[in-house]
Scaffold this active site. Structure first.
Site, PDB file in Angstrom:
ATOM      1  N   ASP A  71       0.809  -1.224   0.000  1.00  0.00           N
ATOM      2  CA  ASP A  71       0.000   0.000   0.000  1.00  0.00           C
ATOM      3  C   ASP A  71       0.840   1.272   0.000  1.00  0.00           C
ATOM      4  O   ASP A  71       0.362   2.339  -0.390  1.00  0.00           O
ATOM      5  CB  ASP A  71      -0.910   0.022   1.242  1.00  0.00           C
ATOM      6  N   ALA A  82      -4.426  -6.441  -2.064  1.00  0.00           N
ATOM      7  CA  ALA A  82      -3.606  -7.520  -1.519  1.00  0.00           C
ATOM      8  C   ALA A  82      -2.851  -8.275  -2.610  1.00  0.00           C
ATOM      9  O   ALA A  82      -1.666  -8.589  -2.462  1.00  0.00           O
ATOM     10  CB  ALA A  82      -4.494  -8.480  -0.722  1.00  0.00           C
ATOM     11  N   HIS A 120     -19.954 -25.147 -22.645  1.00  0.00           N
ATOM     12  CA  HIS A 120     -21.386 -24.850 -22.506  1.00  0.00           C
ATOM     13  C   HIS A 120     -22.032 -25.897 -21.607  1.00  0.00           C
ATOM     14  O   HIS A 120     -21.742 -27.086 -21.761  1.00  0.00           O
ATOM     15  CB  HIS A 120     -22.040 -24.882 -23.889  1.00  0.00           C
TER      16      HIS A 120
END
Ligand SMILES: Cc1cc2nc3c(=O)[nH]c(=O)nc-3n(C[C@H](O)[C@H](O)[C@H](O)COP(=O)(O)OP(=O)(O)OC[C@H]3O[C@@H](n4cnc5c(N)ncnc54)[C@H](O)[C@@H]3O)c2cc1C
Length: 193
Positions: free
Chosen positions: A38, A47, A172
């Site tokens: 940070d 994070a 799918h």
């Protein structure tokens, strides 16, 4: 605690965070002093960003081949309802950066697994460079958005194109299948709507 370690040389203009030339493996202006997390100015305070910055710094300190962190390839996972998964440039950011932009959008209302889950809200938006078809950004709002973001992160990191992705077989029925339709929608070739 930080007095005398050279950190003052690297203070960003904003004050609280440290300027660190993250192009240079998280090393600050003080040779041999690294910053991650940070405290680093110019990178998101997340994070997973901090973890990768740490790996890059210690790899470089160990004298091994380290890669560089690319700000626009750090994913964002937002846990609201519906979820949001996002990576890369927005349409506006891409235009402001000078790209000739081509956009595709596929709504989850056309996705079979979204029907099974009873959760049709939202869409996948793909931002691409018109000239080469390079994928510049992907923004997903809808069911499992933070999970299917994995494909978006992979294509941005591998510098893949719309054609690479729309020609990849998507299973799918999966929510992930909406990614294939979204890539194809850039060319107007989505098949499930
Ligand atoms: C409420 C909240 C929710 C968040 N949710 C998410 C999320 O969902 N996803 C995400 O990616 N990010 C999230 N973040 C952000 C994420 O936590 C930070 O980006 C990440 O922890 C930054 O890592 P860091 O190592 O820089 O700092 P930190 O993880 O804060 O580590 C710093 C460490 O230094 C220690 N320390 C501080 N001062 C001293 C000192 N003087 N001496 C010794 N040790 C000291 C602290 O105790 C701490 O252990 C969230 C943050 C908050 C506050």
């Amino acid at each position: 605690m930080t007095d005398g370690c050279g950190l003052e040389k690297s203070k960003s203009q904003a004050g609280a965070r440290v300027s660190c030339t993250f192009g240079d493996y998280m090393e600050t202006a003080e040779k041999g002093l690294y910053a991650i997390g940070d405290i680093v100015a110019g990178l998101p305070q997340l994070a997973h960003a901090a973890m990768m910055e740490g790996i890059i710094a210690v790899t470089h300190i160990a004298g091994k081949a380290a890669h560089q962190i690319v700000k626009t390839r750090i994913p964002n996972a937002t846990y609201c309802e519906p979820q949001i998964g996002s990576i890369g440039l927005t349409e506006k950011q891409a235009r402001d950066a000078g790209y000739k932009v081509k956009v595709g959008k596929f709504p989850f209302v056309g996705n079979s697994k979204a029907t099974i889950l009873g959760n049709h809200g939202g869409f996948v938006k793909v931002v691409s460079d018109e000239m080469y078809g390079e994928v510049l950004g992907i923004h997903i709002i809808g069911p499992l958005a933070t999970e299917i973001l994995a494909e978006a992160a992979a294509v941005l990191n591998l510098e893949g194109t719309i054609d690479d992705m729309m020609n990849m077989v998507h299973a799918h029925p999966t929510v992930w299948e909406a990614m294939g339709d979204a890539f194809a929608s850039v060319r107007g070739l989505q098949i499930n709507v």
